[in-house]
Design a protein around this motif. Sequence first.
Motif, PDB file in Angstrom:
ATOM      1  N   ALA A   1       0.869  -1.008   0.091  1.00  0.00           N
ATOM      2  CA  ALA A   1      -0.052   0.061   0.086  1.00  0.00           C
ATOM      3  C   ALA A   1       0.688   1.183   0.006  1.00  0.00           C
ATOM      4  O   ALA A   1       1.682   1.410   0.897  1.00  0.00           O
ATOM      5  N   ALA A   2       0.725   2.032  -0.932  1.00  0.00           N
ATOM      6  CA  ALA A   2       1.349   3.320  -1.054  1.00  0.00           C
ATOM      7  C   ALA A   2       0.688   4.491  -0.812  1.00  0.00           C
ATOM      8  O   ALA A   2      -0.583   4.660  -1.098  1.00  0.00           O
ATOM      9  N   SER A   3       1.407   5.302  -0.265  1.00  0.00           N
ATOM     10  CA  SER A   3       0.955   6.675  -0.070  1.00  0.00           C
ATOM     11  C   SER A   3       1.945   7.947  -0.030  1.00  0.00           C
ATOM     12  O   SER A   3       2.971   7.536   0.165  1.00  0.00           O
ATOM     13  N   GLY A   4       1.711   9.229  -0.007  1.00  0.00           N
ATOM     14  CA  GLY A   4       2.454  10.338  -0.091  1.00  0.00           C
ATOM     15  C   GLY A   4       3.068  10.354  -1.384  1.00  0.00           C
ATOM     16  O   GLY A   4       3.848  11.472  -1.432  1.00  0.00           O
ATOM     17  N   PHE A   5       2.758  10.010  -2.336  1.00  0.00           N
ATOM     18  CA  PHE A   5       2.993  10.449  -4.027  1.00  0.00           C
ATOM     19  C   PHE A   5       2.037  10.241  -4.966  1.00  0.00           C
ATOM     20  O   PHE A   5       1.080   9.283  -4.508  1.00  0.00           O
ATOM     21  N   THR A   6       2.229  10.561  -6.123  1.00  0.00           N
ATOM     22  CA  THR A   6       1.409  10.097  -7.055  1.00  0.00           C
ATOM     23  C   THR A   6       1.755   8.939  -7.655  1.00  0.00           C
ATOM     24  O   THR A   6       2.644   8.845  -8.503  1.00  0.00           O
ATOM     25  N   PHE A   7       0.883   7.920  -7.280  1.00  0.00           N
ATOM     26  CA  PHE A   7       1.336   6.390  -7.672  1.00  0.00           C
ATOM     27  C   PHE A   7       1.477   6.115  -8.881  1.00  0.00           C
ATOM     28  O   PHE A   7       2.501   5.738  -9.195  1.00  0.00           O
ATOM     29  N   SER A   8       0.679   6.645  -9.781  1.00  0.00           N
ATOM     30  CA  SER A   8       0.753   6.162 -11.118  1.00  0.00           C
ATOM     31  C   SER A   8       1.757   6.786 -12.061  1.00  0.00           C
ATOM     32  O   SER A   8       1.993   6.455 -13.183  1.00  0.00           O
ATOM     33  N   ARG A   9       2.425   7.845 -11.481  1.00  0.00           N
ATOM     34  CA  ARG A   9       3.702   8.635 -12.197  1.00  0.00           C
ATOM     35  C   ARG A   9       4.819   7.739 -11.913  1.00  0.00           C
ATOM     36  O   ARG A   9       5.964   8.244 -12.416  1.00  0.00           O
ATOM     37  N   PHE A  10       4.925   6.768 -11.274  1.00  0.00           N
ATOM     38  CA  PHE A  10       6.157   6.046 -10.802  1.00  0.00           C
ATOM     39  C   PHE A  10       6.138   4.428 -11.076  1.00  0.00           C
ATOM     40  O   PHE A  10       5.263   3.907 -10.533  1.00  0.00           O
ATOM     41  N   ALA A  11       7.336   3.742 -11.623  1.00  0.00           N
ATOM     42  CA  ALA A  11       7.261   2.545 -11.604  1.00  0.00           C
ATOM     43  C   ALA A  11       7.357   2.004 -10.229  1.00  0.00           C
ATOM     44  O   ALA A  11       8.078   2.942  -9.245  1.00  0.00           O
TER      45      ALA A  11
END
Lengths: 120, 107
Positions: free
Chosen positions: A23-33
């Motif tokens: 689970a990711a948070s704190g950044f725009t997930f779709s912009r990063f591999a």
Amino acid sequence: EVQLLESGGGLAQPGGSLRLSCAASGFTFSRFAMTWVRQAPGKALEWISAISGSGNSPYYADSVKGRFTISRDNSKNTLSLQMIALRADDTAIYYCAKDSSLLPSSLDSWGQGTLVTVSS
Amino acid sequence: DIQMTQSPSSLSASVGDRVTITCRASQSISTFLNWYQQKPGKPPRLLIFDTSTLQAGVPSRFGGGTSGTDFSLTIIGLQPEDFATYFCQQSFSTPYTFGQGTKLEIK
């Protein structure tokens, strides 16, 4: 602040399966591999799989190709790793890591890892 | 796959010392070389990317360089918190292989 939280690790039997999530948070997930790296006890890091920001391009190490499947849900900011046909040498801490660009690159943030143990 | 060979595998040094860790690629990787630091029980931390660019927040005593397919991580003026294991990684072509690690210990 970037946060990556892995889950799904545990004990599996040889030949069994597990599904890891991050689970990711704190950044725009779709912009990063995103990448999965594992580390067997006392051993070096092993890059095993990555996926582009769009999710259209997966990459695998030979050691897991055909057995592991990486995927992501950009609507839920979640990275997954489906593992089948597990072997004893898959025993390791599995880290989820954020790449520094849309395609796989350097890994600028890491989760704390989840332990996978493959044993009968 | 590209093989990354690190040397030495372990290194003893004292606070204040200058140390260099080397990583050799089995083929050309341009400047796509990254360095990570890992402390026991913790995930790795990115120190340097693209051979010599310091990640944000990394102290300036860390530096990276290259000579052909040989890459180096140099720490000038070791601090107590620098004693850890260091890994190089190539990000030129997948799989993005890591070196075997260099454990930096206090002398």
